[in-house]
Design an enzyme around this catalytic site. Structure first.
Site, short mmCIF file in Angstrom:
data_model
loop_
_atom_site.label_atom_id
_atom_site.label_comp_id
_atom_site.label_asym_id
_atom_site.label_seq_id
_atom_site.Cartn_x
_atom_site.Cartn_y
_atom_site.Cartn_z
N SER A 1 12.35 54.70 30.23
CA SER A 1 12.56 54.95 28.80
C SER A 1 11.26 54.83 28.02
O SER A 1 10.30 54.20 28.48
CB SER A 1 13.60 53.98 28.26
OG SER A 1 13.16 52.64 28.40
N ASN B 1 9.71 54.40 21.64
CA ASN B 1 10.14 54.63 20.26
C ASN B 1 11.63 54.39 20.02
O ASN B 1 12.03 54.05 18.90
CB ASN B 1 9.73 56.02 19.78
CG ASN B 1 10.23 57.14 20.68
OD1 ASN B 1 10.67 56.91 21.80
ND2 ASN B 1 10.16 58.35 20.18
N TYR B 2 12.46 54.58 21.03
CA TYR B 2 13.88 54.24 20.94
C TYR B 2 14.25 53.44 22.19
O TYR B 2 14.95 53.94 23.09
CB TYR B 2 14.74 55.50 20.82
CG TYR B 2 14.58 56.21 19.50
CD1 TYR B 2 15.38 55.87 18.41
CD2 TYR B 2 13.61 57.18 19.32
CE1 TYR B 2 15.22 56.51 17.18
CE2 TYR B 2 13.44 57.82 18.11
CZ TYR B 2 14.25 57.48 17.04
OH TYR B 2 14.09 58.10 15.82
N LYS C 1 13.13 51.08 34.35
CA LYS C 1 11.78 50.68 33.93
C LYS C 1 11.62 50.99 32.43
O LYS C 1 11.48 52.15 32.05
CB LYS C 1 10.73 51.43 34.72
CG LYS C 1 9.29 51.35 34.18
CD LYS C 1 8.72 49.96 34.24
CE LYS C 1 7.24 49.96 33.86
NZ LYS C 1 6.99 50.32 32.43
N GLU D 1 12.22 64.37 29.58
CA GLU D 1 12.09 64.60 28.15
C GLU D 1 10.68 64.21 27.76
O GLU D 1 10.30 63.05 27.83
CB GLU D 1 13.10 63.75 27.37
CG GLU D 1 12.98 63.93 25.86
CD GLU D 1 13.80 62.92 25.09
OE1 GLU D 1 13.48 62.71 23.90
OE2 GLU D 1 14.73 62.34 25.66
N CYS E 1 9.77 62.56 19.13
CA CYS E 1 9.52 63.88 19.71
C CYS E 1 10.12 64.99 18.86
O CYS E 1 9.63 66.12 18.86
CB CYS E 1 10.04 63.95 21.14
SG CYS E 1 11.82 63.70 21.30
N THR E 2 11.19 64.68 18.11
CA THR E 2 11.84 65.70 17.28
C THR E 2 11.33 65.70 15.85
O THR E 2 11.91 66.36 14.99
CB THR E 2 13.37 65.50 17.27
OG1 THR E 2 13.65 64.16 16.84
CG2 THR E 2 13.98 65.75 18.63
N GLU F 1 0.26 67.37 19.59
CA GLU F 1 1.34 66.54 19.08
C GLU F 1 0.73 65.22 18.60
O GLU F 1 0.23 64.43 19.39
CB GLU F 1 2.37 66.25 20.16
CG GLU F 1 3.50 65.38 19.65
CD GLU F 1 4.51 65.00 20.73
OE1 GLU F 1 5.68 64.78 20.39
OE2 GLU F 1 4.10 64.93 21.92
#
Length: 472
Positions: free
Chosen positions: A149, A152-153, A175, A248, A282-283, A375
């Protein structure tokens, strides 16, 4: 300073080595987590493998009970989880609470979606079947999964990988991101408290340079779900022992404005989409593409909205908080400086205090500037002026990313035609780019990812069909 131990086979691991977890707000050590060795990582996979068939065999009703108890414990401990998250990733406290609650809802939706799955059945009356048979195809667990993961979230994007896979009978080596390791261990502890059996959910932590490759090359892996950077995702595809991957990665989501309709509300929508959690999503909307005439009217409106954004420390619940680390802040600053040096107009912001950046708006950005393509993962929004729709589409598609795009127009038919030409996973018409609702498929193309997420899609990606055919 508290130390948090990795969890393997429901046991806390006594570690000889520790990894510092920094508080981005203070740049001081907040906590320490286990820095596991390759041998300890291997033991986590062996525990997951040994537990998997037993976990699958207990049945969906019992697994559902465990997940409901886990959900309830997440909510019961929401303040502690939110506080931990706030210190680890410098997210506003209220947003941390929202993330915990959204995660609990995600578990509920996962159970509901699983219950709606249909078993495929065929018999002699089915189209294309000439034999006198009864065929049944059920979805069963793939086996041992790896969940990795991002920072950020750290709760929502962890549980969105784990909950569907656990419900369907898989076991995991999980992880968490380095910044997010403490809260990752805490949700693992709550899983144990919920009664999830030993070996089902193993939480491993450590330095990426030491264990990153080890985690994805173990021969016991059946599938991998990763959220993170493009370079790590590419390497994972090259070296992982399983090619059953869901990745992702990044995004360079554009907001394309085709006309002057409703500009005041669109400006508010764009700013909300671009700057929440300091743009570390990311969005997040990461560029605006529109004509000179529209930009002349839109830029002052966006500037006014950016000026309203609150900036401060996470416990003050602002929109703009310190970025995750100084390196990330340096990267965004370099993008801003490059654009200004090449002729972009600095409309607002551009200053920083350590890793706390003021929200920054740039106008007259051209395709020669790095911020048009890179980005930033930070609080900067470039406006690119392009006067022909075909050229807007071309610039939008020239990005190596392909996650989402927003199109704003009163002419929905025109917007739809443009949407069909965009090389992204999802196009939003008259709404900002965003991940939710969680029941929707979530996907990217090109360097934005591989495979599809979303609740139903994750249930499908963590299972396979097993067919049983009986000849009468």
């Amino acid at each position: 300073m508290e130390k948090f131990k990795a969890i393997i086979n429901n046991q806390e691991i006594e570690s000889n080595s520790w990894l510092d977890i920094m508080d981005p707000t203070t740049d001081e050590v907040y906590a320490q987590v286990s820095a596991l060795s390759a041998q300890e990582i291997d033991s986590a996979f062996k525990a997951a493998k040994a537990a998997q068939k037993k976990w699958e065999a207990i049945g969906i009703e019992k697994r559902t009970e465990f997940l409901i108890i886990w959900r309830d414990l997440l909510l019961k401990n929401e303040e502690d989880l939110a506080t931990t998250m706030m210190h680890e990733i410098a997210k506003a406290y209220k947003d941390c609470l929202t993330e915990v609650r959204r995660t609990a809802e995600y578990i509920d939706l996962t159970i509901s979606e699983y219950n709606d799955l249909q078993v495929l059945t065929f018999d002699k009356n089915s189209k294309g079947v000439t034999e006198d048979i009864v065929a049944e195809y059920k979805r069963i667990a793939k086996g041992v999964g790896v969940g990795i993961s991002p920072f950020n979230y750290p709760i929502n994007l962890a549980v969105s990988k784990l909950a569907p896979g656990l419900l369907t009978g898989n076991t995991f080596v999980f992880k968490p991101a380095t910044q997010g390791s403490v809260v990752g261990i805490k949700i693992g502890q709550l899983a144990i408290e919920a009664g999830i059996p030993a070996g089902v959910l193993n939480v491993v932590t450590g330095r990426g340079r030491d264990i990153g490759d080890v985690i994805v090359t173990n021969p016991l892996i059946d599938f991998i779900s990763f959220t993170g950077s493009v370079p790590v995702g590419r390497r994972l595809m090259e070296i992982s022992s399983s090619k059953d991957l869901v990745l992702e990665l990044g995004g360079k989501d554009a907001a394309i404005l085709l006309d002057e309709h409703n500009l005041e509300n669109i400006a508010k929508d764009i700013v909300a989409g671009a700057f929440s959690y300091s743009g570390q999503r990311c969005t997040a909307i990461k560029r605006v593409i529109t004509t000179d005439n529209i930009a002349d009217k839109l830029t002052p409106l966006i500037k006014a909205e950016v000026a309203k954004l609150t900036v401060g420390l996470p416990n003050e619940n602002p929109i703009i908080t310190p970025m995750i680390d100084k390196k990330s802040a340096d990267f965004v600053t370099d993008l801003i400086n490059d654009a200004v040096k090449k002729g972009a107009t600095l409309v607002y912001g551009g200053t920083r205090d350590k890793n706390l950046l003021q929200p920054t708006l740039l106008d007259n950005v051209t395709v020669e500037m790095n911020v048009a393509w890179e980005e930033p993962f930070g609080p900067v929004l470039p406006i690119i002026r392009i006067n022909e729709i075909e050229d807007m589409i071309s610039v939008a598609n020239k990005s190596n990313f392909g996650l989402q795009t927003s199109i704003y127009s009163k002419d929905v038919d025109l917007a739809y035609k443009v949407a069909e030409q965009l090389e992204v996973g999802t196009v939003n018409i008259n709404r900002r780019t965003q991940r939710g609702p969680d029941v929707l498929p979530f996907l990217g193309v090109k360097d934005s990812g591989f495979g599809v997420q979303g609740i139903k899609e994750t249930i499908l990606s963590t299972t396979r069909y097993r067919g049983i055919i009986i000849k009468k």
